[in-house]
Write a protein that holds these residues in place. Sequence first.
Motif, mmCIF file in Angstrom:
data_model
loop_
_atom_site.group_PDB
_atom_site.id
_atom_site.type_symbol
_atom_site.label_atom_id
_atom_site.label_comp_id
_atom_site.label_asym_id
_atom_site.label_seq_id
_atom_site.Cartn_x
_atom_site.Cartn_y
_atom_site.Cartn_z
ATOM 1 N N LYS A 1 -11.161 -5.621 0.086
ATOM 2 C CA LYS A 1 -11.290 -4.658 1.178
ATOM 3 C C LYS A 1 -12.749 -4.611 1.642
ATOM 4 C CE LYS A 1 -9.396 -1.666 3.757
ATOM 5 N NZ LYS A 1 -8.215 -1.913 4.546
ATOM 6 N N ASN B 1 -0.548 -3.668 -0.651
ATOM 7 C CA ASN B 1 -1.074 -2.740 0.344
ATOM 8 C C ASN B 1 -0.389 -1.390 0.373
ATOM 9 O OD1 ASN B 1 -3.183 -4.268 1.782
ATOM 10 N ND2 ASN B 1 -1.479 -5.681 2.040
ATOM 11 N N LEU B 2 0.763 -1.278 -0.232
ATOM 12 C CA LEU B 2 1.469 0.006 -0.162
ATOM 13 C C LEU B 2 1.713 0.635 -1.523
ATOM 14 C CD1 LEU B 2 4.073 -0.804 2.613
ATOM 15 C CD2 LEU B 2 1.960 0.460 2.843
ATOM 16 N N ASP C 1 -1.135 5.504 -4.935
ATOM 17 C CA ASP C 1 -0.875 4.796 -3.680
ATOM 18 C C ASP C 1 0.573 4.925 -3.273
ATOM 19 O OD1 ASP C 1 -2.916 3.739 -2.380
ATOM 20 O OD2 ASP C 1 -2.560 1.661 -2.935
ATOM 21 N N VAL D 1 1.332 8.342 -1.990
ATOM 22 C CA VAL D 1 0.829 8.551 -0.626
ATOM 23 C C VAL D 1 1.738 7.845 0.370
ATOM 24 C CG1 VAL D 1 -1.063 8.024 0.944
ATOM 25 C CG2 VAL D 1 -1.555 8.907 -1.325
ATOM 26 N N ILE E 1 3.872 9.601 3.348
ATOM 27 C CA ILE E 1 3.693 9.290 4.771
ATOM 28 C C ILE E 1 5.014 8.854 5.381
ATOM 29 C CG2 ILE E 1 2.571 7.733 6.402
ATOM 30 C CD1 ILE E 1 0.149 7.744 4.582
ATOM 31 N N ARG F 1 -9.543 5.789 6.077
ATOM 32 C CA ARG F 1 -9.582 4.566 6.876
ATOM 33 C C ARG F 1 -9.961 3.381 6.018
ATOM 34 N NH1 ARG F 1 -9.424 1.048 10.310
ATOM 35 N NH2 ARG F 1 -10.380 1.055 12.367
ATOM 36 N N LEU F 2 -10.840 3.585 5.038
ATOM 37 C CA LEU F 2 -11.279 2.482 4.185
ATOM 38 C C LEU F 2 -10.336 2.265 3.010
ATOM 39 C CD1 LEU F 2 -15.095 3.157 4.096
ATOM 40 C CD2 LEU F 2 -13.953 1.251 5.167
ATOM 41 N N SER F 3 -9.322 3.127 2.915
ATOM 42 C CA SER F 3 -8.409 3.006 1.786
ATOM 43 C C SER F 3 -7.656 1.683 1.845
ATOM 44 C CB SER F 3 -7.445 4.178 1.803
ATOM 45 O OG SER F 3 -6.181 3.770 1.372
ATOM 46 N N GLN F 4 -7.267 1.194 0.657
ATOM 47 C CA GLN F 4 -6.547 -0.086 0.640
ATOM 48 C C GLN F 4 -5.094 0.115 0.996
ATOM 49 O OE1 GLN F 4 -5.911 -1.272 -3.460
ATOM 50 N NE2 GLN F 4 -7.529 0.130 -3.993
ATOM 51 N N ASN F 5 -4.658 1.392 1.029
ATOM 52 C CA ASN F 5 -3.278 1.676 1.430
ATOM 53 C C ASN F 5 -3.144 1.462 2.928
ATOM 54 O OD1 ASN F 5 -0.888 3.012 2.252
ATOM 55 N ND2 ASN F 5 -0.910 4.154 0.342
ATOM 56 N N PHE F 6 -2.314 0.499 3.273
ATOM 57 C CA PHE F 6 -2.189 0.097 4.678
ATOM 58 C C PHE F 6 -1.779 1.270 5.554
ATOM 59 C CE2 PHE F 6 0.566 -1.456 8.080
ATOM 60 C CZ PHE F 6 -0.304 -2.303 8.723
ATOM 61 N N LEU F 7 -0.774 2.034 5.122
ATOM 62 C CA LEU F 7 -0.261 3.128 5.947
ATOM 63 C C LEU F 7 -1.301 4.218 6.134
ATOM 64 C CD1 LEU F 7 3.426 3.896 4.984
ATOM 65 C CD2 LEU F 7 2.499 3.325 7.220
ATOM 66 N N LEU F 8 -1.955 4.592 5.039
ATOM 67 C CA LEU F 8 -2.949 5.666 5.092
ATOM 68 C C LEU F 8 -4.063 5.286 6.055
ATOM 69 C CD1 LEU F 8 -3.363 8.364 3.714
ATOM 70 C CD2 LEU F 8 -4.873 7.252 2.107
ATOM 71 N N SER F 9 -4.502 4.024 5.948
ATOM 72 C CA SER F 9 -5.590 3.551 6.795
ATOM 73 C C SER F 9 -5.182 3.581 8.266
ATOM 74 C CB SER F 9 -5.992 2.150 6.317
ATOM 75 O OG SER F 9 -6.410 1.369 7.351
#
Lengths: 372, 377
Positions: free
Chosen positions: A9, A37-38, A44, A47, A51, B105-113
Motif C-alpha cells: 500500500k 483487500n476485503l 477488516d 468493517v 459497509i 483512505r489509506l486503509s488497505q480495505n478496498f471498500l473503506l478506502s
Amino acid sequence: MNHQASIEKITGKPIEARAKKSTPLSFSRVVVWIKRNLFNTWLDSLVTLAIIALLCLLLPKALDWLFFSATFSGTSRADCAPGAACWIPIRQYMDYYIYGPFPESEQWRVNSAFAVGLFVFPLLFSQRIPQKWIVVYILVLPVVLWLLLKGGFIFEDISTSALGGLTLTFFLGIIAMCLSLPVAILLALGRRSQLPILRWACIGYIEIIRSVPVITFLFMASLVLQLFLPSGVSIDVLFRVLFVLIFVSAVYKAEIIRGAIQAVPKGQIEASYAMGCGYWKTMAYVVMPQALRNSVPALITNFIGLFKETTLVMILGLLEVMGAINATFHNAEWLGLHAEGPIVISAFFFIACFSIAQYGAHLERRIKRTKH
Amino acid sequence: MHSFLYNRKVRDTLIQLVFFAVICFGITYLVLNAATNMRDAGLTSGFDFLFQRAGYDISYSLIHYDPKTSTHLMAWAAGMVNTIAFAVVAILLTTVMALCLAVMRLSQNFLLSKVSLCLVEYVRNVPILVHISVWYTLSLMLPSVRQAFNFGDVSFLSNRGLSIPSVEWNYGLLASLVFAALWIVLCFLVNKRVSTTGRRIISVLLMTIVLAVLASLVFTPVISFTAPKLVGFNFKHGWTLPPEFIMLIIAVSTYSAAHGSEVIRGSILAISKGQMEAGLALGVRSNIVMNKVIIPQALHSIIPPMTSIYINVLKAAALGSVVGFMDIMGTMGGSSLNITGQAIECIVIVMVSYGILNLILAAIMGRFNKAMQLKGR
C-alpha cells in the motif's frame, strides 16, 4: 499476508511485479484479491461486512426514493408521488436555472458564451497550440463574454437584473477568473519587488484581504462602497460583486504565482539580466512563462474555489444558480420539498467541480512528467 | 538630464514616489468623498456609538448580553466570543475528522478506502453554502423537546439544540488565579526538565491532570458537571447549544475536513518509499514504521497547509449570518451597522477583529510548526 499488503500500500508493487505482463483474469486471482483487500484481518472483515450491510440497507432505499418511485413528469404538485422525490419543478424550471430571466430571443448568446468559455479547457489541454495564443484567448475571453452576456457595442444591451441562474454563475466565475489573473501577477511581482514601498503595499494588501472573510467584502460592497463614491454616482450591485470577487481572488492567485516564481531557478534571472534584458523583459520572457505554466494546476484548484464562492452572491440577493433553485422551491406550490433543491445543486456543483479537478490533476501529472 | 533619469537609484525612487502619491491621492479622494457623504446623511464619524445601547437581540451568546441594557461594545464582545468558540470547536472537529478520513483512505480495505474517497470528493466539490443550507434544513426536522434524542440521560438533541452537561468551576477569582499561577510555575519547571527529552505537550497535559486531581482530593471538587434535565417545555441546567451553531460547526468542519484529509494523505504519500522500506528491512513492523518514521516526517508538510485550512474555518464563522448564528460579522457588521449607520467604522472593526484572530491563530500554528520542525544536525 497482512504485512505484505500493507507494505505494498505504501511502497507500491515491487519492480519485477510491475514489469510483468498482467496475467489473464482468473477465478483464483479474484479470490486472492478479495481476500487481500476485503478480508485481510478479522477487523477488516468486520468493517467490510458493516459497509456492505449499510449499503444493502441504504442504497435500494435511496435509489427508490431518487428514481424508481420518483415522479418525473406531470404539471402540478398533485402529480407528485408521496414518499419519493418529485422532479417536476426541476424539469419545469430548467430553462430558468440555466438562463435566468435572460430574454428568450437572445438565449443563443448564452449558449455561445458557454461554448466560448468551456473552450479554454481543451485549449489548455492541447500541446500543439503555442502558449502565446492561449494567453491571448484568456485575455480576450472576458471581453467576448461581456459582449455576449451583458451586451453593448454590437449586441443589444441586457439589464443586469436579467442575468441569473447558471448564466450569472458562469459570468461571475469566468470573468472574475480572467480579470483577477493580471491583478494577481502584478501583486505577485510587487511582493517580490526590490522597491520597499511597492513591496510593503503589496504585502499589506495581500495579508489584509487574506485574513478577512469574503462575505465581509461582499457586504462592504453592498453597504459601504456607496459611501466612498461621489454623490450621484452609483454602481450596479452586479459590478460591485464582480469587483470584490476579482480583487479578493487575485490575492490567493498572487500567492500561488509567487510560489511558482520562487521556484524558477535564480540563475535564469541572473543570466537574463547578464544578457542585457531589463526587468520587464526578464519577467515576461523568462520567468512568467515557466511560473504560469507550473501554476496552472494550482490555479485550476483556485478556480474551483472561486466557482464555488460565487454562490455567496446569493446572500446579496443575486439569484445565481443556487439562489434560482432555492427560489423555485420557495414557491407556494412547491413549498415543503426540502431535499430536491439541495440534491440538484449538489449534483451540479459536484459534476462541474469534480471534472475540472480531475482535469487539473491530469495537467499536473503531465507537467511533472515533462519536468523530469 | 538623460543619464540622470536612467540612473537606477533615481528611477527606483521616482517610481516609488509616484506610486506612493497615487495611493495617497486615491485614499484622500475616497476619504473626502466619504466625509461629504456622511455629512450629507447627517452622520458623524467616530467610535462613540460603541457605548450606546445596542437594543437588538443576539440569538445565542456565551457571555451575558441583555438587548435592553447592553452596548454595541458588548454586542461586539458577544460576537467575538461566539466566533472564538465556533473556531475552537470546529478546528478540533476538523482535525479529528480529517485524520479519520485520511486513515480510512489509506486503509488497505478496498471498500473503506473507496467510501472515504466518495465522501471526500462529494464534500470537497460542493460549495460550503450548500452544506450549510442542507444541514440547516436537517436541523429543522429535529424532534421537539419532549421527543428529544436521548444520549444516556446526559445529553439531548432536539429542535432547541444540543443540551450537554454544564461544567462549573467551583472557585472564586482569587483561588482561580492561585491555581493558574501554580499551573504556570509547574509547567515552567516541567518545561525545563523535559526540554531535553522533547515530550513537552504530553508532560504539560499530564501535569494539568495531576494538578486537577490533587486539587480535587484536597479541596471540594474543582470542576463539577450538571446534566440537563427536562422541566416543562425546556431543558433546565446544563448548556444548550442552539441548532444553528451545531449545524454550522458540522457543515464547516466536514467541508474543511475533506480538504484536510487530502493534505494529510498527500503528505503521508509524499514521504519517500525508501523510508518505509528501510524500516521494514530493519525488521520493524509496518504500523510502527508508520507511527515513528512516516507520520513524524509527514507532520512537517502537513502543518503549513493545515494552518490555512484552519484560517478558512475561522473565516467561515462569518457564514453563520446565513443561518442566524451571530459572530462578529453578524453583530458588529450586521445588526450594529444597520442600526447605527456607522458603516465604515463597523466594517473596520470587523476587519480588525478578524485580522487579530487570524494573527493569533497563525502565531499559534507557527509555534507548533517550529516545535515540530526537524532538528537539523
